[in-house]
Write a protein that holds these residues in place. Structure first.
Motif, short mmCIF file in Angstrom:
data_model
loop_
_atom_site.label_atom_id
_atom_site.label_comp_id
_atom_site.label_asym_id
_atom_site.label_seq_id
_atom_site.Cartn_x
_atom_site.Cartn_y
_atom_site.Cartn_z
N PHE A 59 3.36 -1.31 1.55
CA PHE A 59 3.30 -2.36 2.56
C PHE A 59 4.41 -3.39 2.37
CE2 PHE A 59 1.75 -6.53 3.99
CZ PHE A 59 1.54 -6.27 5.33
N GLU A 60 4.70 -3.73 1.13
CA GLU A 60 5.69 -4.78 0.87
C GLU A 60 7.11 -4.38 1.24
OE1 GLU A 60 5.26 -2.18 -2.59
OE2 GLU A 60 3.77 -3.35 -1.52
N ARG A 61 7.34 -3.08 1.53
CA ARG A 61 8.69 -2.64 1.89
C ARG A 61 8.76 -1.89 3.21
NH1 ARG A 61 9.30 2.81 -0.46
NH2 ARG A 61 7.48 3.18 -1.71
N THR A 62 7.71 -2.03 4.03
CA THR A 62 7.65 -1.28 5.29
C THR A 62 7.34 -2.21 6.46
OG1 THR A 62 6.80 0.64 4.09
CG2 THR A 62 6.50 0.62 6.47
N LEU A 63 8.07 -2.01 7.55
CA LEU A 63 7.75 -2.65 8.82
C LEU A 63 7.21 -1.56 9.74
CD1 LEU A 63 10.90 -4.90 9.38
CD2 LEU A 63 8.58 -5.68 8.89
N THR A 64 6.05 -1.79 10.32
CA THR A 64 5.47 -0.84 11.26
C THR A 64 5.64 -1.43 12.65
OG1 THR A 64 3.85 -0.14 9.62
CG2 THR A 64 3.37 0.39 11.92
N VAL A 65 6.29 -0.66 13.52
CA VAL A 65 6.61 -1.12 14.86
C VAL A 65 5.76 -0.35 15.86
CG1 VAL A 65 8.45 -1.36 16.58
CG2 VAL A 65 8.98 -1.60 14.14
N GLY A 66 5.17 -1.06 16.81
CA GLY A 66 4.38 -0.43 17.86
C GLY A 66 4.78 -0.98 19.21
N SER A 67 4.36 -0.27 20.25
CA SER A 67 4.65 -0.75 21.59
C SER A 67 3.52 -0.39 22.54
CB SER A 67 5.97 -0.16 22.11
OG SER A 67 5.78 1.18 22.52
N ASP A 103 7.51 -11.37 3.77
CA ASP A 103 8.90 -11.40 3.32
C ASP A 103 9.82 -10.59 4.23
OD1 ASP A 103 8.36 -13.06 1.19
OD2 ASP A 103 8.16 -11.42 -0.26
N LEU A 104 9.33 -9.49 4.78
CA LEU A 104 10.13 -8.69 5.69
C LEU A 104 10.09 -9.24 7.11
CD1 LEU A 104 9.24 -5.06 4.56
CD2 LEU A 104 11.36 -6.31 4.14
N VAL A 105 8.91 -9.65 7.54
CA VAL A 105 8.75 -10.13 8.91
C VAL A 105 9.60 -11.37 9.17
CG1 VAL A 105 7.09 -11.07 10.57
CG2 VAL A 105 6.50 -9.04 9.23
N LYS A 106 9.77 -12.24 8.17
CA LYS A 106 10.56 -13.45 8.40
C LYS A 106 12.00 -13.10 8.77
CE LYS A 106 11.86 -14.37 3.60
NZ LYS A 106 11.65 -15.21 2.44
N HIS A 107 12.56 -12.04 8.23
CA HIS A 107 13.92 -11.63 8.58
C HIS A 107 13.95 -11.03 9.99
CE1 HIS A 107 15.28 -12.51 4.57
NE2 HIS A 107 14.33 -11.75 4.06
N LEU A 108 12.92 -10.32 10.32
CA LEU A 108 12.83 -9.74 11.66
C LEU A 108 12.74 -10.83 12.72
CD1 LEU A 108 12.69 -7.06 13.18
CD2 LEU A 108 10.21 -7.20 13.00
N ARG A 109 12.05 -11.91 12.41
CA ARG A 109 11.95 -13.03 13.37
C ARG A 109 13.33 -13.60 13.69
NH1 ARG A 109 6.91 -15.46 10.46
NH2 ARG A 109 5.28 -14.47 11.68
N THR A 110 14.19 -13.66 12.70
CA THR A 110 15.55 -14.16 12.93
C THR A 110 16.27 -13.26 13.92
OG1 THR A 110 15.62 -15.07 10.70
CG2 THR A 110 17.74 -14.76 11.82
#
Length: 184
Positions: free
Chosen positions: A2-10, A30-37
């Motif tokens: 989980f700490e190294r994976t982003l799961t994308v859905g639509s 930690d990962l999601v904050k970079h994605l928000r940028t």
């Protein structure tokens, strides 16, 4: 993981409604904050009514999972049946299907097609899978996607014996594909 994976859905994939360009990502903070940028710089507008419709659809579906009213449960069963059908058809035609655990696409080792299709009219400088899918479309009326299209140029050779089939099609289309493959 989980700490190294982003799961994308639509919504388009979750509810089979092509065009609903509303999605979500789940992952560690930690990962999601970079994605928000990135998100702030590339997404300009998502209509509020569409967001609301997707939220309501998800809430309703979550309440129905495990019941006879669940769209996701019925979709899963439908997709599994279509996957099984196409896998069997491809195997009967001499291809070697690689049965996926999810998604709507299946790769098949299609090297046998190089022996049964006339590739002489195809551009021999192209990868073998491109030649096979073009010849198959022209002479047999069946389309597929060359797997090497998903590889970088330096690794394209790794995918050129495979072709990609979509199995999330109408039953009529899958039966027609089965008939075409019987003619190989």
């Amino acid at each position: 993981m989980f700490e190294r994976t982003l799961t994308v859905g639509s919504a388009g994939k979750a509810f089979s409604i092509t065009g609903f360009k509303t999605g979500w990502t789940v992952g560690s903070p930690d990962l999601v904050k970079h994605l928000r940028t990135v998100h702030n710089m590339c997404v300009y507008t998502i209509p509020t009514p569409l967001q609301e419709a997707v939220a309501i659809a998800i809430e309703n579906e979550l309440a129905n999972v495990g019941t006879s009213n669940s769209y996701w449960d019925s979709l899963k069963q439908e997709v599994l049946e279509k996957r099984s059908f196409l896998g069997s058809v491809l195997g009967s035609a001499g291809l070697v299907p690689h049965i996926p655990e999810g998604g709507y696409f299946m790769l098949a080792d299609a090297q046998i097609l190089a022996k049964v299709l006339d590739l002489s009219e195809e551009d021999q400088s192209e990868p073998l899978d491109y030649q096979m899918v073009k010849a198959m479309a022209k002479t047999k009326g069946l389309t597929a996607i060359p797997a090497s299209a998903f590889y970088s140029s330096q690794h394209r050779h790794l995918g050129e014996r495979f072709i990609r089939f979509c199995f999330y099609k109408s039953d009529e289309t899958l039966k027609k594909a089965a008939e075409l493959l019987k003619k190989f």
